[in-house]
Enzyme design. Structure first.
Site, PDB file in Angstrom:
ATOM      1  N   ASP A  67      -1.316  10.067   4.586  1.00  0.00           N
ATOM      2  CA  ASP A  67      -2.598  10.613   4.187  1.00  0.00           C
ATOM      3  C   ASP A  67      -3.127  11.598   5.217  1.00  0.00           C
ATOM      4  O   ASP A  67      -2.568  11.756   6.302  1.00  0.00           O
ATOM      5  CB  ASP A  67      -3.614   9.479   3.964  1.00  0.00           C
ATOM      6  CG  ASP A  67      -3.500   8.374   5.013  1.00  0.00           C
ATOM      7  OD1 ASP A  67      -3.254   8.709   6.196  1.00  0.00           O
ATOM      8  OD2 ASP A  67      -3.649   7.193   4.668  1.00  0.00           O
ATOM      9  N   ASN A 135     -10.481  -3.948   4.313  1.00  0.00           N
ATOM     10  CA  ASN A 135     -10.794  -4.235   2.910  1.00  0.00           C
ATOM     11  C   ASN A 135      -9.545  -4.291   2.029  1.00  0.00           C
ATOM     12  O   ASN A 135      -9.645  -4.305   0.807  1.00  0.00           O
ATOM     13  CB  ASN A 135     -11.787  -3.209   2.360  1.00  0.00           C
ATOM     14  CG  ASN A 135     -11.240  -1.788   2.344  1.00  0.00           C
ATOM     15  OD1 ASN A 135     -10.100  -1.545   2.744  1.00  0.00           O
ATOM     16  ND2 ASN A 135     -12.052  -0.839   1.888  1.00  0.00           N
ATOM     17  N   HIS A 137      -7.056  -1.995   1.918  1.00  0.00           N
ATOM     18  CA  HIS A 137      -6.470  -0.729   1.476  1.00  0.00           C
ATOM     19  C   HIS A 137      -5.163  -0.449   2.211  1.00  0.00           C
ATOM     20  O   HIS A 137      -4.959  -0.878   3.345  1.00  0.00           O
ATOM     21  CB  HIS A 137      -7.449   0.433   1.619  1.00  0.00           C
ATOM     22  CG  HIS A 137      -7.680   0.925   3.018  1.00  0.00           C
ATOM     23  ND1 HIS A 137      -8.925   0.932   3.612  1.00  0.00           N
ATOM     24  CD2 HIS A 137      -6.845   1.465   3.941  1.00  0.00           C
ATOM     25  CE1 HIS A 137      -8.841   1.446   4.818  1.00  0.00           C
ATOM     26  NE2 HIS A 137      -7.582   1.776   5.050  1.00  0.00           N
ATOM     27  N   GLU A 142      -8.405   2.731  -1.779  1.00  0.00           N
ATOM     28  CA  GLU A 142      -9.475   1.762  -1.624  1.00  0.00           C
ATOM     29  C   GLU A 142      -9.435   0.721  -2.750  1.00  0.00           C
ATOM     30  O   GLU A 142      -8.781   0.928  -3.786  1.00  0.00           O
ATOM     31  CB  GLU A 142     -10.824   2.487  -1.649  1.00  0.00           C
ATOM     32  CG  GLU A 142     -11.005   3.537  -0.568  1.00  0.00           C
ATOM     33  CD  GLU A 142     -11.347   2.950   0.800  1.00  0.00           C
ATOM     34  OE1 GLU A 142     -11.051   1.762   1.045  1.00  0.00           O
ATOM     35  OE2 GLU A 142     -11.892   3.700   1.627  1.00  0.00           O
TER      36      GLU A 142
END
Length: 252
Positions: A67, A135, A137, A142
């Site tokens: 990314d 979280n 990801h 997400e």
């Protein structure tokens, strides 16, 4: 999914480096999927040590970063192109021309995403290195990201931006969007190696390993990959319960 729990972060780094080195030994022109963040750094450091001592040659290997932030200049030291250059390309002796990062500064981000997806697909990733967000990801996919997603622009959650604020002057300086490989893209890798360190990642690891396969925890999709290995230190594994025996847990 196989889960490996080791006593220290240094042990995790060496184990992950062993896994990557084995892939390159079998195929010198292997394609590596490259993650940034703190978790993979031990593996990259261990690989660099082997390269310096003539034990490993990565000069023919290629790489694709997961990314990149949208809106940072290519030369910005906080951008993932600069991070990959510093921590992977140069110390591992890889050819800069063979290491690719999404173009978060493209005028047409949708076209840049399509181009990157095509390049990753055509090259084929032999081993994908991953971290995991607090979280759940992976990449910047997400919670709520569909499992079949391809490379695309995403909006970063507040939690992710707060987690990454340590790399910026303030939370407000963290970009709000990123260009990321999708979960479907990641899952096409032949092997997946996820590294997680520390208590801060323990709940996300528990959800990924023992929770249901659900978009609420994107990393849980790795339960369905035929060759996924999670390498954890004891703190990151601290919330795993008895169900972990079904995942092929190895401890050392």
């Amino acid at each position: 999914m196989e889960v490996v729990v080791l006593p220290t972060s240094a042990d995790v780094g060496r184990f992950a480096a062993d896994e990557i080195a084995a892939v390159v030994a079998a195929r010198p022109d292997a394609v590596l999927g490259l993650a940034t963040g703190d978790s993979p750094l031990g593996a990259y450091t261990a690989l660099a040590h082997r390269v310096r001592h003539g034990e490993l040659d990565l000069s023919r290997a290629g790489g694709f970063a997961l990314d990149e932030y949208v809106g940072l200049a290519p030369s910005d030291p906080r951008g993932y192109r600069a991070v990959i250059d510093r921590t992977v390309t140069a110390p591992l002796g890889m050819s800069p021309a063979a290491v690719h990062v999404p173009d978060g500064g493209a005028a047409d981000l949708a076209a840049a995403a399509d181009d990157y997806e095509r390049a990753v697909t055509e090259a084929g990733v032999d081993v994908q290195v991953l971290g995991i967000g607090s979280n759940g990801h992976i990449g910047f996919n997400e919670p709520g990201s569909p499992f079949e997603t391809s490379t695309r622009v995403v909006e970063l959650s507040r939690r992710t931006r707060l987690d990454n604020a340590r790399f910026f002057s303030s939370p407000d300086d963290v970009p709000t969007h990123a260009l990321t490989q999708g979960l479907g893209t990641i899952m096409r890798a032949k092997r997946i190696l996820l590294v997680a360190l520390g208590e801060r990642k323990a709940e996300a690891v528990r959800a990924a390993v023992e929770g249901p396969v659900s978009v609420a925890c994107p990393a849980s999709v790795l339960q369905t990959h035929p060759h996924a290995v999670l390498v954890l230190d004891t703190a990151a594994a601290s919330r795993l319960g008895v169900q972990h025996e079904a995942t092929g847990l190895r401890t050392a």
